[in-house]
Motif scaffolding. Structure first.
Motif, PDB file in Angstrom:
ATOM      1  N   ALA A  87       0.885  -1.266   0.039  1.00 16.52           N
ATOM      2  CA  ALA A  87      -0.183   0.006   0.041  1.00 16.52           C
ATOM      3  C   ALA A  87       0.839   1.397  -0.047  1.00 16.52           C
ATOM      4  CB  ALA A  87      -0.754   0.163   1.162  1.00 16.52           C
ATOM      5  N   LEU A  88       2.078   1.453   0.857  1.00 20.62           N
ATOM      6  CA  LEU A  88       2.920   2.351   0.776  1.00 20.62           C
ATOM      7  C   LEU A  88       3.488   2.444  -0.667  1.00 20.62           C
ATOM      8  CD1 LEU A  88       4.457   1.648   4.394  1.00 20.62           C
ATOM      9  CD2 LEU A  88       3.001   3.734   3.884  1.00 20.62           C
ATOM     10  N   TYR A  89       3.957   1.659  -1.253  1.00 17.01           N
ATOM     11  CA  TYR A  89       4.621   1.594  -2.457  1.00 17.01           C
ATOM     12  C   TYR A  89       3.742   2.026  -3.413  1.00 17.01           C
ATOM     13  CZ  TYR A  89       6.715   0.099  -6.626  1.00 17.01           C
ATOM     14  OH  TYR A  89       7.311   0.109  -8.005  1.00 17.01           O
ATOM     15  N   ARG A  90       2.476   1.862  -3.518  1.00 13.26           N
ATOM     16  CA  ARG A  90       1.586   2.190  -4.505  1.00 13.26           C
ATOM     17  C   ARG A  90       1.205   3.621  -4.303  1.00 13.26           C
ATOM     18  NH1 ARG A  90      -3.121  -2.617  -5.430  1.00 13.26           N
ATOM     19  NH2 ARG A  90      -1.709  -4.124  -6.614  1.00 13.26           N
ATOM     20  N   ALA A  91       1.263   3.744  -3.037  1.00 12.24           N
ATOM     21  CA  ALA A  91       0.734   5.696  -2.680  1.00 12.24           C
ATOM     22  C   ALA A  91       2.044   6.323  -2.951  1.00 12.24           C
ATOM     23  CB  ALA A  91       0.367   5.474  -1.414  1.00 12.24           C
ATOM     24  N   GLY A  92       3.134   5.794  -3.500  1.00 13.22           N
ATOM     25  CA  GLY A  92       4.372   6.607  -3.563  1.00 13.22           C
ATOM     26  C   GLY A  92       5.119   7.250  -2.184  1.00 13.22           C
ATOM     27  N   GLU A  93       4.805   6.318  -1.215  1.00 15.25           N
ATOM     28  CA  GLU A  93       5.272   6.504   0.366  1.00 15.25           C
ATOM     29  C   GLU A  93       6.385   5.582   0.489  1.00 15.25           C
ATOM     30  OE1 GLU A  93       4.375   9.019   2.163  1.00 15.25           O
ATOM     31  OE2 GLU A  93       2.092   9.126   2.101  1.00 15.25           O
ATOM     32  N   ASN A  94       7.255   5.760   1.544  1.00 16.22           N
ATOM     33  CA  ASN A  94       8.395   5.024   1.995  1.00 16.22           C
ATOM     34  C   ASN A  94       7.670   3.721   2.290  1.00 16.22           C
ATOM     35  OD1 ASN A  94      10.817   3.886   2.844  1.00 16.22           O
ATOM     36  ND2 ASN A  94      11.352   5.584   4.233  1.00 16.22           N
ATOM     37  N   PRO A  95       8.275   2.456   1.469  1.00 11.53           N
ATOM     38  CA  PRO A  95       7.956   1.311   2.157  1.00 11.53           C
ATOM     39  C   PRO A  95       8.573   0.765   3.338  1.00 11.53           C
ATOM     40  CG  PRO A  95       8.575   1.359  -0.202  1.00 11.53           C
ATOM     41  CD  PRO A  95       8.904   2.493   0.375  1.00 11.53           C
ATOM     42  N   LEU A  96       9.567   1.646   3.796  1.00  7.13           N
ATOM     43  CA  LEU A  96      10.016   1.265   5.240  1.00  7.13           C
ATOM     44  C   LEU A  96       9.199   1.348   6.376  1.00  7.13           C
ATOM     45  CD1 LEU A  96      13.772   2.168   4.412  1.00  7.13           C
ATOM     46  CD2 LEU A  96      12.906  -0.069   4.567  1.00  7.13           C
ATOM     47  N   LEU A  97       8.345   2.225   6.112  1.00  9.25           N
ATOM     48  CA  LEU A  97       7.129   2.709   6.909  1.00  9.25           C
ATOM     49  C   LEU A  97       6.341   1.434   7.511  1.00  9.25           C
ATOM     50  CD1 LEU A  97       6.394   6.224   6.005  1.00  9.25           C
ATOM     51  CD2 LEU A  97       7.704   5.686   7.910  1.00  9.25           C
ATOM     52  N   ALA A  98       6.659   0.386   6.703  1.00  4.61           N
ATOM     53  CA  ALA A  98       5.628  -0.963   6.874  1.00  4.61           C
ATOM     54  C   ALA A  98       5.814  -1.407   8.359  1.00  4.61           C
ATOM     55  CB  ALA A  98       5.859  -1.705   5.819  1.00  4.61           C
ATOM     56  N   GLU A  99       6.937  -1.514   8.789  1.00  2.00           N
ATOM     57  CA  GLU A  99       7.363  -1.856  10.200  1.00  2.00           C
ATOM     58  C   GLU A  99       7.022  -1.262  11.168  1.00  2.00           C
ATOM     59  OE1 GLU A  99       8.756  -4.672  10.502  1.00  2.00           O
ATOM     60  OE2 GLU A  99       9.391  -5.215   8.251  1.00  2.00           O
ATOM     61  N   PRO A 100       7.026  -0.028  11.302  1.00  4.12           N
ATOM     62  CA  PRO A 100       6.099   0.590  12.540  1.00  4.12           C
ATOM     63  C   PRO A 100       4.844   0.887  12.227  1.00  4.12           C
ATOM     64  CG  PRO A 100       7.386   2.317  11.103  1.00  4.12           C
ATOM     65  CD  PRO A 100       7.924   1.087  10.599  1.00  4.12           C
ATOM     66  N   ALA A 101       4.284   1.088  10.905  1.00  3.03           N
ATOM     67  CA  ALA A 101       2.790   0.825  10.873  1.00  3.03           C
ATOM     68  C   ALA A 101       2.189  -0.456  11.319  1.00  3.03           C
ATOM     69  CB  ALA A 101       2.547   1.191   9.327  1.00  3.03           C
ATOM     70  N   PHE A 102       2.812  -1.485  10.985  1.00  6.14           N
ATOM     71  CA  PHE A 102       2.527  -2.945  11.451  1.00  6.14           C
ATOM     72  C   PHE A 102       2.450  -2.820  12.925  1.00  6.14           C
ATOM     73  CE2 PHE A 102       3.531  -7.018  12.967  1.00  6.14           C
ATOM     74  CZ  PHE A 102       2.319  -7.691  12.689  1.00  6.14           C
ATOM     75  N   GLU A 103       3.336  -2.412  13.543  1.00  8.52           N
ATOM     76  CA  GLU A 103       3.624  -2.485  14.944  1.00  8.52           C
ATOM     77  C   GLU A 103       2.256  -1.795  15.830  1.00  8.52           C
ATOM     78  OE1 GLU A 103       4.141  -3.362  18.752  1.00  8.52           O
ATOM     79  OE2 GLU A 103       5.237  -4.523  16.911  1.00  8.52           O
ATOM     80  N   ALA A 104       2.096  -0.796  15.202  1.00  5.19           N
ATOM     81  CA  ALA A 104       0.817   0.281  15.431  1.00  5.19           C
ATOM     82  C   ALA A 104      -0.434  -0.767  15.500  1.00  5.19           C
ATOM     83  CB  ALA A 104       0.561   1.470  14.739  1.00  5.19           C
ATOM     84  N   PHE A 105      -0.545  -1.393  14.385  1.00  6.27           N
ATOM     85  CA  PHE A 105      -1.810  -2.424  14.353  1.00  6.27           C
ATOM     86  C   PHE A 105      -1.621  -3.578  15.160  1.00  6.27           C
ATOM     87  CE2 PHE A 105      -3.079  -6.374  12.681  1.00  6.27           C
ATOM     88  CZ  PHE A 105      -4.571  -6.203  12.118  1.00  6.27           C
ATOM     89  N   PHE A 106      -0.312  -4.080  15.407  1.00 12.12           N
ATOM     90  CA  PHE A 106      -0.250  -5.358  16.064  1.00 12.12           C
ATOM     91  C   PHE A 106      -0.444  -4.909  17.584  1.00 12.12           C
ATOM     92  CE2 PHE A 106       2.164  -8.849  17.443  1.00 12.12           C
ATOM     93  CZ  PHE A 106       1.679  -9.797  17.259  1.00 12.12           C
TER      94      PHE A 106
END
Length: 231
Positions: A82-101
């Motif tokens: 989702a981040l990649y498709r939106a042109g955002e930094n894919p490295l944000l996936a880790e902290p974003a997932f931790e917020a969800f988790f």
């Protein structure tokens, strides 16, 4: 009929057996969206509804069948896409997932669960057996369980007999000595029956049993009913 004398250990499903899962997931997805609004606003705008994120998860599941037993990795990689498709930094996936988790671990137990776990753990070794990604330590229930078996760590999920056999082995029992408790007809009840266990169907919704050829040894409206049977 349940043979109480055979029970040497009890395995328990988690989601929708000890707590309702969908309110938990919906709340965690709202937390994820709020995190994206603050840290990756273009991704938040592009995937502004839970259904949009579920669509991208379905796409990721189709593209990465190797992740089908690891819901955490599937969710994390879906966020990355989702981040990649939106042109955002894919490295944000880790902290974003931790917020969800972190929010996903804030479950609201059914009212019968804590008294039942206290009773059952005082009499039998308990092992959790889940296809999901709940963490018993973070949920706050680890003290009741001698072991935890998950599809993510084991590599296959319910209803595969091998994961049921692993749960039995984790508490030094053979399958015939284990009573498995769960809400899902296919994954829990039929899976455990085919693995050689006794089964208790935790039927909180008073659904009708759909299979004539195989039946659970016990049908329970809640775990308190099991405690009464075992007293």
């Amino acid at each position: 009929m349940l043979d109480v004398a055979r029970i040497g250990a009890i395995s328990l499903d988690l989601d929708d057996t000890l707590w309702p899962i969908w309110p938990t997931i919906e709340r965690a997805e709202k937390v994820l969206h709020a995190w994206l609004v603050e840290n990756a606003p273009m991704a938040a705008a592009l995937f502004s509804s839970p259904s949009a994120l579920r669509d991208i998860r379905a796409h990721m599941a189709a593209q990465r069948p190797d992740l089908k037993h690891d819901l955490s990795a599937l969710r994390r990689e879906s966020i990355r896409l989702a981040l990649y498709r939106a042109g955002e930094n894919p490295l944000l996936a880790e902290p974003a997932f931790e917020a969800f988790f972190a929010e996903r671990q804030r479950v609201e137990l059914f009212g019968d669960v804590l008294p039942a776990l206290e009773f059952l753990a005082s009499r039998y070794p308990l092992v959790s057996l889940s296809n999901g990604n709940a963490d018993l330590e973070r949920v706050g229930l680890a003290r009741y369980f001698q072991a935890a078996i998950s599809a993510r760590e084991f590599g296959v999920g319910k209803p595969d007999p091998r994961i049921f056999h692993a749960a039995a082995g984790a508490v030094d029992a053979v399958p015939a000595q284990v009573l498995h408790l769960g809400d899902d007809v296919l994954l829990d009840v039929l899976g455990a029956l085919n693995a050689g266990m006794q089964t208790g169907w935790v039927n909180r919704t008073e659904a009708l049993w759909p299979h004539e050829d195989q039946r659970p040894h016990l049908v329970l409206r809640d775990l308190g009913e099991l405690c009464e049977v075992l007293r």
